[in-house]
Design a protein around this motif. Structure first.
Motif, PDB file in Angstrom:
ATOM      1  N   MET A  13       6.479  19.051  23.263  1.00 54.85           N
ATOM      2  CA  MET A  13       6.661  17.616  23.045  1.00 54.85           C
ATOM      3  C   MET A  13       7.236  17.355  21.657  1.00 54.85           C
ATOM      4  SD  MET A  13       6.386  14.516  24.192  1.00 54.85           S
ATOM      5  CE  MET A  13       5.205  14.507  25.502  1.00 54.85           C
ATOM      6  N   GLU A  14       6.729  18.033  20.655  1.00 52.67           N
ATOM      7  CA  GLU A  14       7.220  17.844  19.290  1.00 52.67           C
ATOM      8  C   GLU A  14       8.685  18.274  19.175  1.00 52.67           C
ATOM      9  OE1 GLU A  14       7.404  16.721  15.403  1.00 52.67           O
ATOM     10  OE2 GLU A  14       5.833  16.284  16.853  1.00 52.67           O
ATOM     11  N   ALA A  16      10.887  18.372  21.586  1.00 54.62           N
ATOM     12  CA  ALA A  16      11.682  17.393  22.333  1.00 54.62           C
ATOM     13  C   ALA A  16      11.899  16.135  21.501  1.00 54.62           C
ATOM     14  CB  ALA A  16      10.991  17.047  23.655  1.00 54.62           C
ATOM     15  N   ASN A  17      10.867  15.669  20.831  1.00 56.36           N
ATOM     16  CA  ASN A  17      11.000  14.484  19.987  1.00 56.36           C
ATOM     17  C   ASN A  17      11.961  14.720  18.831  1.00 56.36           C
ATOM     18  OD1 ASN A  17       9.306  12.888  21.524  1.00 56.36           O
ATOM     19  ND2 ASN A  17       7.491  13.441  20.369  1.00 56.36           N
ATOM     20  N   GLU A  18      11.911  15.898  18.238  1.00 57.68           N
ATOM     21  CA  GLU A  18      12.837  16.232  17.154  1.00 57.68           C
ATOM     22  C   GLU A  18      14.272  16.259  17.653  1.00 57.68           C
ATOM     23  OE1 GLU A  18      12.372  16.634  13.838  1.00 57.68           O
ATOM     24  OE2 GLU A  18      10.339  15.933  14.229  1.00 57.68           O
ATOM     25  N   ARG A  20      15.487  14.691  20.264  1.00 60.54           N
ATOM     26  CA  ARG A  20      15.853  13.313  20.567  1.00 60.54           C
ATOM     27  C   ARG A  20      16.246  12.583  19.284  1.00 60.54           C
ATOM     28  NH1 ARG A  20      11.480  12.171  23.009  1.00 60.54           N
ATOM     29  NH2 ARG A  20      12.206  12.749  25.056  1.00 60.54           N
ATOM     30  N   GLY A  21      15.481  12.781  18.233  1.00 61.51           N
ATOM     31  CA  GLY A  21      15.782  12.150  16.955  1.00 61.51           C
ATOM     32  C   GLY A  21      17.094  12.620  16.370  1.00 61.51           C
ATOM     33  N   VAL A  52      16.286  16.671  27.661  1.00 62.47           N
ATOM     34  CA  VAL A  52      15.148  16.130  26.932  1.00 62.47           C
ATOM     35  C   VAL A  52      15.097  14.612  27.001  1.00 62.47           C
ATOM     36  CG1 VAL A  52      14.147  15.862  24.614  1.00 62.47           C
ATOM     37  CG2 VAL A  52      14.946  18.088  25.367  1.00 62.47           C
ATOM     38  N   THR A  53      16.251  13.974  26.916  1.00 60.39           N
ATOM     39  CA  THR A  53      16.272  12.513  26.860  1.00 60.39           C
ATOM     40  C   THR A  53      16.395  11.868  28.235  1.00 60.39           C
ATOM     41  OG1 THR A  53      18.660  12.480  26.480  1.00 60.39           O
ATOM     42  CG2 THR A  53      17.240  12.470  24.531  1.00 60.39           C
TER      43      THR A  53
END
Length: 54
Positions: A13-14, A16-18, A20-21, A52-53
């Motif tokens: 999850m982390e 994927a968030n990175e 996405r950012g 991911v997005t």
């Protein structure tokens, strides 16, 4: 040495968030980072960003 469990859901999850950012930080009115072309359509990591997005 710090070891990271890449199979842990929280780690996934982390990451994927990175990702996405990284793929959106330059698209703001005032970009937060320099453009990273390797994360955009037709580029090296474009498919990964899409997975991911959604």
């Amino acid at each position: 040495m710090i070891r990271v469990d890449l199979t842990a859901p929280a780690t996934a999850m982390e990451l994927a968030n990175e990702l996405r950012g990284l793929s959106t930080m330059h698209s703001l009115v005032t970009p937060r980072i320099f453009p990273l072309p390797e994360f955009h359509t037709g580029s090296r990591y474009a498919n990964l960003v899409k997975q991911v997005t959604g």
